[in-house]
Scaffold this motif. Structure first.
Motif, PDB file in Angstrom:
ATOM      1  N   ASP A   8       0.871  -1.223  -0.105  1.00 12.85           N
ATOM      2  CA  ASP A   8      -0.093   0.025   0.085  1.00 12.85           C
ATOM      3  C   ASP A   8       0.855   1.427   0.004  1.00 12.85           C
ATOM      4  O   ASP A   8       0.447   2.347  -0.663  1.00 12.85           O
ATOM      5  N   ILE A  11       1.866   1.995  -3.419  1.00 15.57           N
ATOM      6  CA  ILE A  11       0.763   2.530  -4.315  1.00 15.57           C
ATOM      7  C   ILE A  11       0.378   4.100  -3.967  1.00 15.57           C
ATOM      8  O   ILE A  11       0.054   4.997  -4.825  1.00 15.57           O
ATOM      9  N   LEU A  12       0.424   4.303  -2.740  1.00 11.95           N
ATOM     10  CA  LEU A  12       0.024   5.633  -2.382  1.00 11.95           C
ATOM     11  C   LEU A  12       1.093   6.663  -2.604  1.00 11.95           C
ATOM     12  O   LEU A  12       1.003   7.930  -3.001  1.00 11.95           O
ATOM     13  N   PRO A  15       0.744   8.172  -7.385  1.00 17.07           N
ATOM     14  CA  PRO A  15       0.490   9.253  -8.150  1.00 17.07           C
ATOM     15  C   PRO A  15       1.457  10.511  -7.740  1.00 17.07           C
ATOM     16  O   PRO A  15       1.511  11.428  -8.534  1.00 17.07           O
ATOM     17  N   MET A  16       2.114  10.387  -6.872  1.00 16.15           N
ATOM     18  CA  MET A  16       3.253  11.577  -6.705  1.00 16.15           C
ATOM     19  C   MET A  16       4.180  11.490  -7.789  1.00 16.15           C
ATOM     20  O   MET A  16       4.683  12.426  -8.497  1.00 16.15           O
ATOM     21  N   ARG A  19       2.674  12.850 -10.894  1.00 10.46           N
ATOM     22  CA  ARG A  19       2.437  14.350 -10.927  1.00 10.46           C
ATOM     23  C   ARG A  19       3.688  14.988 -11.316  1.00 10.46           C
ATOM     24  O   ARG A  19       4.102  15.933 -12.008  1.00 10.46           O
ATOM     25  N   LEU A  40      12.260  15.945  -6.492  1.00 10.26           N
ATOM     26  CA  LEU A  40      10.797  16.729  -6.790  1.00 10.26           C
ATOM     27  C   LEU A  40       9.842  16.376  -5.795  1.00 10.26           C
ATOM     28  O   LEU A  40       9.099  17.152  -5.527  1.00 10.26           O
ATOM     29  N   ILE A  41       9.925  15.115  -5.322  1.00 14.87           N
ATOM     30  CA  ILE A  41       8.860  14.660  -4.538  1.00 14.87           C
ATOM     31  C   ILE A  41       9.438  14.415  -2.958  1.00 14.87           C
ATOM     32  O   ILE A  41       8.498  13.749  -2.063  1.00 14.87           O
ATOM     33  N   ARG A  42      10.701  14.386  -2.981  1.00 11.00           N
ATOM     34  CA  ARG A  42      11.327  14.370  -1.372  1.00 11.00           C
ATOM     35  C   ARG A  42      11.241  12.979  -1.148  1.00 11.00           C
ATOM     36  O   ARG A  42      10.684  12.654   0.075  1.00 11.00           O
ATOM     37  N   ILE A  77      -1.136   1.834 -14.708  1.00  7.70           N
ATOM     38  CA  ILE A  77      -1.319   1.001 -13.612  1.00  7.70           C
ATOM     39  C   ILE A  77      -1.828   1.463 -12.664  1.00  7.70           C
ATOM     40  O   ILE A  77      -2.691   0.613 -12.053  1.00  7.70           O
ATOM     41  N   LEU A  78      -2.018   2.885 -12.579  1.00  8.48           N
ATOM     42  CA  LEU A  78      -3.053   3.316 -11.394  1.00  8.48           C
ATOM     43  C   LEU A  78      -4.435   3.314 -12.236  1.00  8.48           C
ATOM     44  O   LEU A  78      -5.339   3.766 -11.335  1.00  8.48           O
ATOM     45  N   LEU A  80      -5.553   5.481 -14.302  1.00  6.75           N
ATOM     46  CA  LEU A  80      -5.566   6.861 -14.762  1.00  6.75           C
ATOM     47  C   LEU A  80      -5.872   7.052 -16.332  1.00  6.75           C
ATOM     48  O   LEU A  80      -6.025   8.375 -16.720  1.00  6.75           O
ATOM     49  N   GLY A 103      -8.942  20.845  -9.940  1.00  5.14           N
ATOM     50  CA  GLY A 103      -8.047  19.713  -9.878  1.00  5.14           C
ATOM     51  C   GLY A 103      -8.449  18.519 -10.275  1.00  5.14           C
ATOM     52  O   GLY A 103      -7.516  17.685 -10.618  1.00  5.14           O
ATOM     53  N   GLY A 107      -7.166  15.455 -13.070  1.00  2.11           N
ATOM     54  CA  GLY A 107      -6.419  14.283 -12.253  1.00  2.11           C
ATOM     55  C   GLY A 107      -7.339  13.222 -12.859  1.00  2.11           C
ATOM     56  O   GLY A 107      -6.800  11.957 -12.208  1.00  2.11           O
ATOM     57  N   GLY A 108      -8.297  13.014 -13.537  1.00  5.94           N
ATOM     58  CA  GLY A 108      -9.018  12.025 -13.911  1.00  5.94           C
ATOM     59  C   GLY A 108     -10.362  11.787 -13.622  1.00  5.94           C
ATOM     60  O   GLY A 108     -10.979  10.637 -14.045  1.00  5.94           O
TER      61      GLY A 108
ATOM     62  N   VAL B 195      -6.604  14.815  -4.539  1.00  5.48           N
ATOM     63  CA  VAL B 195      -6.552  14.217  -5.864  1.00  5.48           C
ATOM     64  C   VAL B 195      -5.709  12.839  -5.717  1.00  5.48           C
ATOM     65  O   VAL B 195      -5.692  12.026  -6.160  1.00  5.48           O
ATOM     66  N   GLN B 199      -6.299   9.372  -6.685  1.00  2.00           N
ATOM     67  CA  GLN B 199      -5.437   8.568  -7.611  1.00  2.00           C
ATOM     68  C   GLN B 199      -4.667   7.271  -7.290  1.00  2.00           C
ATOM     69  O   GLN B 199      -4.277   6.569  -8.013  1.00  2.00           O
ATOM     70  N   SER B 200      -4.498   7.156  -5.911  1.00  2.00           N
ATOM     71  CA  SER B 200      -4.209   5.933  -5.325  1.00  2.00           C
ATOM     72  C   SER B 200      -5.583   4.954  -5.233  1.00  2.00           C
ATOM     73  O   SER B 200      -5.197   3.537  -5.415  1.00  2.00           O
ATOM     74  N   TYR B 204      -6.950   0.306  -6.844  1.00  3.43           N
ATOM     75  CA  TYR B 204      -7.558  -0.635  -6.092  1.00  3.43           C
ATOM     76  C   TYR B 204      -8.858  -0.886  -6.950  1.00  3.43           C
ATOM     77  O   TYR B 204      -9.442  -2.077  -6.714  1.00  3.43           O
TER      78      TYR B 204
END
Lengths: 212, 212
Positions: A8, A11-12, A15-16, A19, A40-42, A77-78, A80, A103, A107-108, B195, B199-200, B204
């Motif tokens: 999990d 997967i979380l 999306p980062m 983006r 970019l996403i730390r 995969i997501l 989106l 947004g 985002g879909g 968002v 997106q995650s 699922y």
DNA sequence: CAATGTGAATATATTCACAGCG
DNA sequence: CGCTGTGAATATATTCACATTG
């Protein structure tokens, strides 16, 4: 590649990545390495590579990852690459801000219906979406094949609204009410709870002034 | 009890305990056991006991925890026995919903100032709070001893607004913009990003329909 | 004797470090 | 060479299981 075993937390984070890759694409980058993407996403470069390795081999040794390719793969995969339809329950201040929030669409996600129990609101149109009475919830969810329910009602009503959405057939709930709702195993729940976020923040703010 | 070593995940859960305990208190419960408390926030009983054990010994063997006592202790540990002042930057749809959201005040937070760059908005009053020009940000943060900045501006402006808040002296940022901002180590950052949550979720939702 | 508090056991997650490939 | 991909090492987090205690 067996996606069903991916954990999990990974997967979380996906999306980062999507983006960040979209940003890079807009900026005209063709390739990116794990260090740059991570910055970019730390996220640490090794974490980036490990996360992606659970999903496939997307990179080229010595070069990095193709920005458009990796973005498309992750989006696929997501899920989106499809459009997801949602309904909103609760069209107060918060609900109206959610409908108008620009947004979700990129985002879909499309909010295709809105419901409220307040007769004053029912019949009005908010951001181009007509507000329907609660009695039409079940029928509309089914007819419009809505898979996601967005809940922006007061805490006291949240659980019963969520039960109703689940019964109507939604598979996911985005809950803005400050409660920890119960949903069946098969339903995916995400909570948006800024007060909880602030209430853990204060612990650390205190550290600066706490007598040790 | 050395609070400085308690891990982040534990701190993130504490506000949920506080909320559940407040509910129990409202319902008239005097004592609660880890099983009941855990069920309210969907956390395993052993996890509840372990979390609390990092902070002290609050329970009585054979009985459970005193609801009002445990609640007060956790509130004190989190710093929720004080009032925290925040300012809001960005008074669009989302910002207005944030100001009007009734959950922050009982949660311990007061939004005491609001800023926007739009001359149309400046001078107006939203939910009893006057909208000030961005030029007054630094002075107001200092004069009103504002410790938290809430950011509800478009993504493109978020980083510069956050830099400005940090320079002005806020110690915490609640960011609603869909970006991963950079803040100095000492500043606590919390992101609210519905968002990303959706997106995650779709990953699922796809599982149900993904060909295995 | 019922429920806490907690070491020990297990499970997850992250980071390291380097072989191997383009 | 420079980077990915990945086993191995480490660090975190959760769960178990039980001695302890009001």
């Amino acid at each position: 590649m067996d996606l069903s075993q991916v954990s999990d937390v990974v997967i979380l984070r996906l999306p980062m990545y999507v983006r960040a890759l979209s940003q890079l694409l807009d900026a005209g980058s063709e390739v990116v390495d794990s260090k740059t993407l991570g910055r970019l996403i730390r996220i640490a470069p090794a974490q980036v590579r490990k996360d992606l390795s659970y999903l496939g081999k997307f990179g080229k040794q010595g070069q990095g990852y193709s920005v458009p390719y990796l973005r498309d793969e992750l989006r696929r995969i997501l899920g989106l690459d499809r459009r997801w339809t949602a309904c909103l329950v609760g069209v107060g201040n918060l609900g109206q801000a959610i409908i108008d929030y620009p947004g979700f669409v990129p985002g879909g996600f499309s909010i295709v219906a809105a419901f409220d129990s307040d007769p004053e609101l029912v019949g009005k149109s908010i951001g181009g979406i007509p507000v329907r009475p609660m009695s039409e919830l079940d029928g509309t969810v089914e007819a419009s094949e809505i898979t996601i329910g967005i809940v922006a009602v007061p805490a006291s009503q949240a659980q019963s609204v969520i039960d109703r959405l689940v019964d109507a057939g939604v598979q996911g709930i985005l809950n803005y009410a400050p409660v920890a709702p119960h949903v069946p195993e098969r339903v995916i729940l995400r909570n948006i709870d800024p007060v909880l976020s602030l209430q853990s923040m204060t612990y650390y703010l205190l550290q600066g002034s706490r007598p040790d």
